[in-house]
Design an enzyme around this catalytic site. Structure first.
Site, short mmCIF file in Angstrom:
data_model
loop_
_atom_site.label_atom_id
_atom_site.label_comp_id
_atom_site.label_asym_id
_atom_site.label_seq_id
_atom_site.Cartn_x
_atom_site.Cartn_y
_atom_site.Cartn_z
N ARG A 71 -7.32 -11.39 11.80
CA ARG A 71 -6.47 -10.86 10.73
C ARG A 71 -7.39 -10.39 9.60
O ARG A 71 -7.81 -11.17 8.74
CB ARG A 71 -5.51 -11.95 10.23
CG ARG A 71 -4.41 -11.44 9.29
CD ARG A 71 -3.52 -12.58 8.81
NE ARG A 71 -2.32 -12.09 8.15
CZ ARG A 71 -1.20 -11.76 8.77
NH1 ARG A 71 -1.13 -11.87 10.08
NH2 ARG A 71 -0.16 -11.31 8.10
N GLU A 110 -4.80 -8.40 -3.00
CA GLU A 110 -4.96 -8.50 -1.54
C GLU A 110 -4.17 -7.40 -0.86
O GLU A 110 -3.09 -7.02 -1.31
CB GLU A 110 -4.47 -9.88 -1.07
CG GLU A 110 -4.56 -10.13 0.42
CD GLU A 110 -3.31 -9.69 1.19
OE1 GLU A 110 -3.38 -9.58 2.44
OE2 GLU A 110 -2.26 -9.45 0.54
N CYS A 114 0.85 -1.20 0.00
CA CYS A 114 0.00 0.00 0.00
C CYS A 114 0.88 1.24 0.00
O CYS A 114 1.76 1.39 0.83
CB CYS A 114 -0.91 0.00 1.23
SG CYS A 114 -1.95 1.44 1.39
N ARG A 167 -8.24 -8.57 6.22
CA ARG A 167 -7.61 -8.19 4.97
C ARG A 167 -8.69 -7.93 3.92
O ARG A 167 -9.76 -8.52 3.95
CB ARG A 167 -6.67 -9.29 4.47
CG ARG A 167 -5.45 -9.52 5.36
CD ARG A 167 -4.52 -8.32 5.34
NE ARG A 167 -3.29 -8.53 6.08
CZ ARG A 167 -3.11 -8.20 7.36
NH1 ARG A 167 -4.11 -7.67 8.05
NH2 ARG A 167 -1.95 -8.38 7.95
#
Length: 426
Positions: A232, A188, A141, A234
C-alpha cells in the site's frame, strides 16, 4: 514530576537513540550543555526534559494517555486513522471534519470527542476554529489548473493557489494553513499524486505550500508492507513553519514486515468468536464470506481471459505467509484483490474485522476497533483509510521537530501546551 539525576538523563538520551550532537540540535542547546546535564554538572531545563521524556515514551510504545504534547485538527478524517496515529504521540484532537455520515458514525463510536464532528470542510467557519498546533489531512486528489501569474496580474484577477486550486478540496486545506499558520502539518494521499495530471497537480501543491505559504516541506512515498501485510504505497507530505531540520530520509523503515497470518481469524478455537464475522462456538469464519460457485467461476474466467491477452488483471489469491495487494474501497464488490485460500472449498473474502487488523486499527493488547456499520460500508471505510502503523511511524519521526517548532514559534493568540503529567517507563 521529580528531577532527573545525571545518569537518568543519560539513560533517557541513549534510549531515544540520539547522539549528543543530535539531541543538542533538537533541544537547541550546545553539546557542552548536554554533556554537563549528563555528567550532573547542571540540571536540565524541565520543559526540555519533558520533551525528551515524551520522545522516549513514544519510541518505547508506552506514552501515557493522561497528558498531551500538542493540539491538532483532523480534516477529511474518514474513520480516524490519522487521529489514532497522532494521539499515539501525545496529540490532542480539538477539531474534526468528515463529510460522509457513515464514516462519522464509525469515528464517533471509536473516539472520545469533546467537540462536534463537523461535516463538509467547505462549510467550516475559519474564524471560530479552536487554537491548534498541527494540521493533519488525507485530502482527496483533484485536478488543478496551472494559472499564469503574469496574465492574472494583467487582468487584475487573483493568482497563486487562490486561483490555481479554486474549487478543489486542497484549496480549503491551503486556506486553513494560510489563515491559522499552524506550526506543522501532515498531508496524506495516494502515490499517484506525484504523477497526477502529468505532474501538474503535485507542482501546484508544492508551490502553494513552499512558495506561497512559506513552509519548509518534505515528502516521501512509503509502502505499508513494512508495517502491515499489504502493499500500500502512499505519499506523506510534511511541512513546518520554520526550518527545524526535518528530513524524511532520516526516518528508519523496518526491513521486513508481518504476514497475513498475523491478521487472519484463528479458526482453531483459540480466538473468541465474533458474530457475524465468525461463528459460535468454534470461531470459524462465517460461510457468507466464502465466494459462491458462480462468483468464483466468473473471477477465474475473467482472469484467464486477460491472461490470454497478456494483461495482469485478475484476482489475488493469498495464504498466511503472503503479503496482500492493496485493500481498496471497491473490496465490497467481489473481494477479488485479496482472496484467502481455503482447503477443500472456494476462497473467501477478508472479514471486516480482518480488514481492521490489516489496516492497523486493531492491535494485540488493545480494545477492538468498533465497526458499527454494514459490511459494505466497513469495506469502503477501511479501503479508503490510512494504514495506521505507517502514520504512527511518520508521526513519531515528526514529534521531536514538532517540539522544536513549538519552542521556536510562540503565538500569542494560541494557548500554550501544558504538560499535566509525564511518566518515564524504564
Amino acid at each position: 514530576m521529580k528531577a532527573f539525576k545525571n545518569t537518568e538523563f543519560a539513560h533517557i538520551r541513549e534510549a531515544t537513540g540520539y547522539s549528543i550532537k543530535e539531541v543538542a540540535r533538537l533541544l537547541g542547546k550546545s553539546e557542552r550543555t548536554i554533556y554537563r546535564w549528563e555528567n550532573g554538572e547542571s540540571v536540565p531545563e524541565i520543559d526540555l526534559l519533558r520533551e525528551l521524556t515524551s520522545i522516549y515514551n513514544v519510541r518505547s510504545g508506552q506514552h501515557p494517555e493522561s497528558d498531551f504534547n500538542f493540539r491538532f485538527i483532523d480534516l477529511f478524517a474518514g474513520i480516524g486513522g490519522l487521529r489514532k496515529a497522532f494521539e499515539s504521540i501525545g496529540g490532542k484532537c480539538v477539531f474534526t471534519s468528515e463529510w460522509d455520515s457513515a464514516c462519522r458514525k464509525t469515528y464517533q463510536a471509536n473516539y472520545e470527542c469533546d467537540h462536534p464532528v463537523n461535516g463538509d470542510i467547505r462549510d467550516v467557519d475559519l474564524e471560530n476554529m479552536p487554537p491548534y498546533d498541527v494540521l493533519v489531512a488525507g485530502f482527496p486528489c483533484q485536478p488543478f489548473s496551472i494559472a499564469g501569474v503574469s496574465k492574472k496580474n494583467s487582468l487584475g484577477r487573483p493568482h497563486g493557489f487562490h486561483d490555481a486550486t479554486q474549487g478543489t478540496l486542497f484549496f480549503d486545506v491551503a486556506q486553513m494553513i494560510e489563515y491559522h499558520r499552524p506550526k506543522a502539518f501532515l498531508l496524506e494521499n495516494v502515490k499517484n499524486l506525484v504523477s497526477h495530471d502529468k505532474g501538474n497537480t503535485f507542482k501546484v501543491i508544492m508551490r502553494t505550500l513552499q512558495e506561497e505559504l512559506g513552509y519548509h516541506v518534505d515528502f516521501r512515498v512509503i509502502d505499508a508492507k513494512h508495517y502491515v501485510p499489504q502493499h500500500r504505497e502512499r505519499i506523506f507530505i510534511v511541512g513546518f513553519r520554520e526550518d527545524v531540520g526535518f528530513d524524511f530520509k532520516d526516518m528508519k523503515i523496518p526491513d521486513t514486515g508481518p504476514r497475513l497470518g498475523s491478521i487472519l481469524h484463528q479458526e482453531d478455537g483459540t480466538e473468541a468468536p465474533e458474530p457475524p464475522y465468525t461463528e459460535i462456538p468454534a470461531g470459524r469464519v462465517a460461510d457468507k464470506y466464502t465466494l459462491s460457485d458462480r462468483l468464483w467461476e466468473y473471477l477465474q474466467n475473467y482472469a484467464e481471459k486477460h491472461r490470454a491477452k497478456g494483461n495482469g488483471f485478475g484476482y489475488g489469491l493469498f495464504g498466511p505467509e503472503d503479503v496482500a495487494r492493496t485493500l481498496s474501497a471497491r473490496y465490497y464488490k467481489d473481494g477479488s484483490e485479496i482472496l484467502i485460500r481455503q482447503e477443500g472449498k472456494n476462497p473467501r473474502r477478508l472479514t471486516p474485522r480482518e480488514c481492521a487488523r490489516l489496516m492497523g486499527f486493531d492491535k494485540p493488547g488493545q480494545s477492538m476497533f468498533e465497526i458499527p456499520v454494514s459490511d459494505t460500508q466497513a469495506y469502503k471505510q477501511f479501503g479508503n483509510s490510512v494504514a495506521v502503523p505507517v502514520v504512527e511511524a511518520v508521526a513519531a519521526h515528526m514529534l521531536p521537530f514538532i517540539f522544536k517548532v513549538m519552542r521556536t514559534v510562540k503565538d500569542s493568540d494560541q494557548v500554550e501546551v501544558l504538560f499535566e503529567r509525564v511518566e518515564v517507563y524504564v
